[in-house]
Structures are given as structure tokens and as C-alpha cells.
Design a protein around this motif. Structure first.
Motif, PDB file in Angstrom:
ATOM      1  N   ARG A  91      -8.882   5.119  -0.854  1.00 18.64           N
ATOM      2  CA  ARG A  91      -7.670   4.984  -1.668  1.00 18.64           C
ATOM      3  C   ARG A  91      -6.518   4.398  -0.860  1.00 18.64           C
ATOM      4  O   ARG A  91      -5.668   3.690  -1.397  1.00 18.64           O
ATOM      5  N   GLU A  92      -6.487   4.703   0.440  1.00 18.82           N
ATOM      6  CA  GLU A  92      -5.442   4.149   1.297  1.00 18.82           C
ATOM      7  C   GLU A  92      -5.616   2.649   1.481  1.00 18.82           C
ATOM      8  O   GLU A  92      -4.637   1.890   1.459  1.00 18.82           O
ATOM      9  N   VAL A  93      -6.849   2.217   1.652  1.00 19.09           N
ATOM     10  CA  VAL A  93      -7.118   0.790   1.816  1.00 19.09           C
ATOM     11  C   VAL A  93      -6.837   0.039   0.521  1.00 19.09           C
ATOM     12  O   VAL A  93      -6.271  -1.066   0.529  1.00 19.09           O
ATOM     13  N   ARG A  94      -7.199   0.635  -0.596  1.00 15.94           N
ATOM     14  CA  ARG A  94      -6.907  -0.003  -1.886  1.00 15.94           C
ATOM     15  C   ARG A  94      -5.392  -0.169  -2.066  1.00 15.94           C
ATOM     16  O   ARG A  94      -4.914  -1.257  -2.428  1.00 15.94           O
ATOM     17  N   ALA A  95      -4.640   0.883  -1.789  1.00 20.94           N
ATOM     18  CA  ALA A  95      -3.186   0.804  -1.949  1.00 20.94           C
ATOM     19  C   ALA A  95      -2.581  -0.225  -1.005  1.00 20.94           C
ATOM     20  O   ALA A  95      -1.677  -0.990  -1.385  1.00 20.94           O
ATOM     21  N   LEU A  96      -3.072  -0.275   0.219  1.00 21.11           N
ATOM     22  CA  LEU A  96      -2.589  -1.252   1.192  1.00 21.11           C
ATOM     23  C   LEU A  96      -2.799  -2.676   0.691  1.00 21.11           C
ATOM     24  O   LEU A  96      -1.884  -3.515   0.732  1.00 21.11           O
ATOM     25  N   ALA A  97      -4.000  -2.947   0.194  1.00 18.79           N
ATOM     26  CA  ALA A  97      -4.319  -4.301  -0.269  1.00 18.79           C
ATOM     27  C   ALA A  97      -3.461  -4.695  -1.462  1.00 18.79           C
ATOM     28  O   ALA A  97      -2.904  -5.805  -1.502  1.00 18.79           O
ATOM     29  N   LEU A  98      -3.338  -3.812  -2.438  1.00 17.27           N
ATOM     30  CA  LEU A  98      -2.591  -4.155  -3.657  1.00 17.27           C
ATOM     31  C   LEU A  98      -1.096  -4.276  -3.390  1.00 17.27           C
ATOM     32  O   LEU A  98      -0.371  -4.909  -4.168  1.00 17.27           O
ATOM     33  N   ALA A  99      -0.650  -3.694  -2.276  1.00 17.65           N
ATOM     34  CA  ALA A  99       0.754  -3.834  -1.880  1.00 17.65           C
ATOM     35  C   ALA A  99       0.980  -5.046  -0.981  1.00 17.65           C
ATOM     36  O   ALA A  99       2.095  -5.253  -0.493  1.00 17.65           O
ATOM     37  N   GLY A 100      -0.080  -5.829  -0.740  1.00 18.05           N
ATOM     38  CA  GLY A 100       0.055  -7.017   0.103  1.00 18.05           C
ATOM     39  C   GLY A 100      -0.016  -6.732   1.583  1.00 18.05           C
ATOM     40  O   GLY A 100       0.407  -7.561   2.402  1.00 18.05           O
ATOM     41  N   GLY A 101      -0.607  -5.593   1.967  1.00 15.87           N
ATOM     42  CA  GLY A 101      -0.617  -5.193   3.366  1.00 15.87           C
ATOM     43  C   GLY A 101      -1.802  -5.670   4.181  1.00 15.87           C
ATOM     44  O   GLY A 101      -1.857  -5.412   5.379  1.00 15.87           O
ATOM     45  N   ALA A 102      -2.751  -6.350   3.555  1.00 14.29           N
ATOM     46  CA  ALA A 102      -3.884  -6.923   4.293  1.00 14.29           C
ATOM     47  C   ALA A 102      -3.626  -8.418   4.468  1.00 14.29           C
ATOM     48  O   ALA A 102      -3.295  -9.116   3.512  1.00 14.29           O
ATOM     49  N   SER A 103      -3.762  -8.907   5.691  1.00 11.57           N
ATOM     50  CA  SER A 103      -3.348 -10.276   5.994  1.00 11.57           C
ATOM     51  C   SER A 103      -4.215 -11.337   5.330  1.00 11.57           C
ATOM     52  O   SER A 103      -3.731 -12.401   4.954  1.00 11.57           O
ATOM     53  N   THR A 104      -5.511 -11.076   5.203  1.00  9.75           N
ATOM     54  CA  THR A 104      -6.457 -11.995   4.566  1.00  9.75           C
ATOM     55  C   THR A 104      -7.488 -11.164   3.813  1.00  9.75           C
ATOM     56  O   THR A 104      -7.602  -9.949   4.036  1.00  9.75           O
TER      57      THR A 104
END
Length: 266
Positions: A144-157
Motif C-alpha cells: 500500500r505504501e508503494v502504491r501511494a508513492l507511485a500515484l503521488a508521483g514519487g517513483a522516478s520511472t
């Protein structure tokens, strides 16, 4: 396994960091090993690293990867078909060796130890090697943390996200391994709506779709923590350390494992 790497080759231009090394990684290899005057042996045919050293021999078991990814032989570099576990060089003959992510793509701990042994046999007594890791953190992320990070634009690629997803799925796995089919299955659970992911991140659907090359593959990857890999390597090298590869997305999980002073049998 051959079909897995053929699929990777066909999608190569859609891949990006951290899977493909950005310029700061190239600089990190050179800085860690001092490659300017060396003949470098490279495990694999990573094109971004093909210019390192005074001369280079790249070793890959797949003729299709050599034909499709290697930027071509020149007077100072060539690619040969060969086995990483039985390198096609005399013992104690290599001054410098590099590999990008190769400990992850071979899978389980017994194979990692075999690779360390192969490198140690081939290196000169004053030789050195560096392998960029894809290392899981000591405390695994929750999906759930990784999902939230990605949807918030927190993953670079997307490929940064793909490794984060993979690392959420190895909890309790022997040798920190995961069949690559398990990576895409975890991704599908975490991101059932790819169009939403695309809209929230700006990543194009064909780039997101590169994860589907894992769907019918028999290959097993590993994402061992750096500390575990250091301990495995110390069986074969007296000098084992980590070196930073920069500040690109997920760089903190992609250090160089620098290996010196190989333990040659008496």
C-alpha cells in the motif's frame, strides 16, 4: 530463459533507469575501479557501459542479446558468447570486471556464490570487480505504501516502481528470490487500472506494458539486501565494500558491490 531475454531485447528501447544505467552510474564504475587504462571484462552487453576501459570484452550467453543490444565490436571492444560461471579466460588473468544487475538476474544464493567464485578465479591477485546491485531494503516496503508513492508521483520511472513492487513480494522467500511471474502478479494486484497509473504518472502505457514480458517467463530473480550479498562475497574476496552510484531514482538500492583481493586456492 532464452525467450525471456529475447523479450527483454525486443523492449530494450522502452526500458530506463534504474534498469539501464544512467551516466552517473558509468562514472561510478570508473571512479570505483580506475578503469581508464584497464582491459575490462563485462558480464552482459549493457551498451551504456561499453565505452569503459582502454579495451573491453563483454561476455553473454545469448547470441540474440549480443546481436540486438551490443553496440558493435570495434578495435577496442568486442562481445563474445560465454558462460559467466565458467568465464572464457585463464585463471588469475583479468585486471578489472564489471556487471550491471547480474547478481539479481541469476537468482538463488547458490548461483550467486558460483558467480562470486568464477569472478575470484578469473581476477588477478591485484584485480578488482564491481557489480551494481538491485538490493532490497532491510525493512521491506508495504504494497500500500508503494502504491501511494507511485500515484503521488514519487517513483522516478516505471522501472523504479517495478523494482519497488518486486521487493514487496519477497518477504520470507528463500534467498530473497521471486519468479518474475510473481512480479507481474504483484503489480496487477497493486495497480489493476493501468490507465489510472498512466494518467497519474505520465508514463505511457507501452512502457507500463513492458512488465508483461514477465508473464510467461520461467526466470527467477533475487533482490537480496546489500548486507547479505557482502557476507556471501566475503567467502571469495578479502576486500568487499559498497560504493554509491549517484542520485537517480532508486540509486540508494543500487550501489556498486566492489570486490578486491580475490582468494585464490593455494
Amino acid at each position: 530463459m532464452t525467450e525471456h531475454w529475447n523479450a527483454i531485447r525486443r523492449h530494450w528501447q522502452l526500458l530506463g533507469p534504474p534498469l539501464r544505467p544512467p551516466p552517473e552510474v558509468v562514472e561510478a564504475y570508473d571512479r570505483a575501479l580506475g578503469l581508464a587504462r584497464a582491459h575490462v571484462v563485462m558480464l552482459g552487453v549493457t551498451p551504456e557501459l561499453a565505452g569503459l576501459g582502454a579495451t573491453m570484452t563483454a561476455v553473454d550467453e545469448s547470441p540474440d542479446m549480443i546481436a540486438g543490444i551490443w553496440p558493435g565490436d570495434t578495435d577496442t571492444r568486442k562481445a563474445v558468447q560465454g558462460d559467466w560461471f565458467d568465464l572464457p579466460f585463464p585463471g588469475a588473468s583479468i585486471e578489472a570486471l564489471i556487471g550491471d544487475g547480474c547478481l539479481s538476474v541469476i537468482g538463488a544464493a547458490d548461483l550467486r556464490r558460483m558467480l562470486f567464485a568464477s569472478i575470484a578465479r578469473a581476477l588477478k591477485s591485484d584485480g578488482r570487480a564491481a557489480i551494481r546491485l538491485y538490493a532490497s531494503p532491510d525493512t521491506l516496503d508495504k504494497p500500500r505504501e508503494v502504491r501511494a508513492l507511485a500515484l503521488a508521483g514519487g517513483a522516478s520511472t516505471f522501472h523504479d516502481l517495478k523494482w519497488r513492487v518486486a521487493m514487496t513480494a519477497i518477504a520470507g522467500a528463500p534467498d530473497y528470490t521471486i519468479p518474475v511471474t510473481g512480479i507481474v502478479e504483484q503489480f496487477d494486484r497493486m495497480f489493476p487500472d493501468r490507465e489510472e497509473l498512466s494518467a497519474r504518472t505520465g508514463w505511457e502505457l507501452p512502457v507500463i506494458g513492458t512488465i508483461d514480458v514477465y508473464r510467461n517467463s520461467s526466470v527467477v530473480y533475487s533482490f537480496a539486501p546489500a548486507a547479505a550479498l557482502i557476507e556471501e562475497a566475503r567467502t571469495f574476496f578479502d576486500d568487499v565494500r559498497l560504493a554509491s552510484t549517484g542520485t537517480y531514482g532508486l540509486a540508494e538500492r543500487c550501489p556498486l558491490l566492489v570486490l578486491r583481493s580475490p582468494k585464490h586456492p593455494e
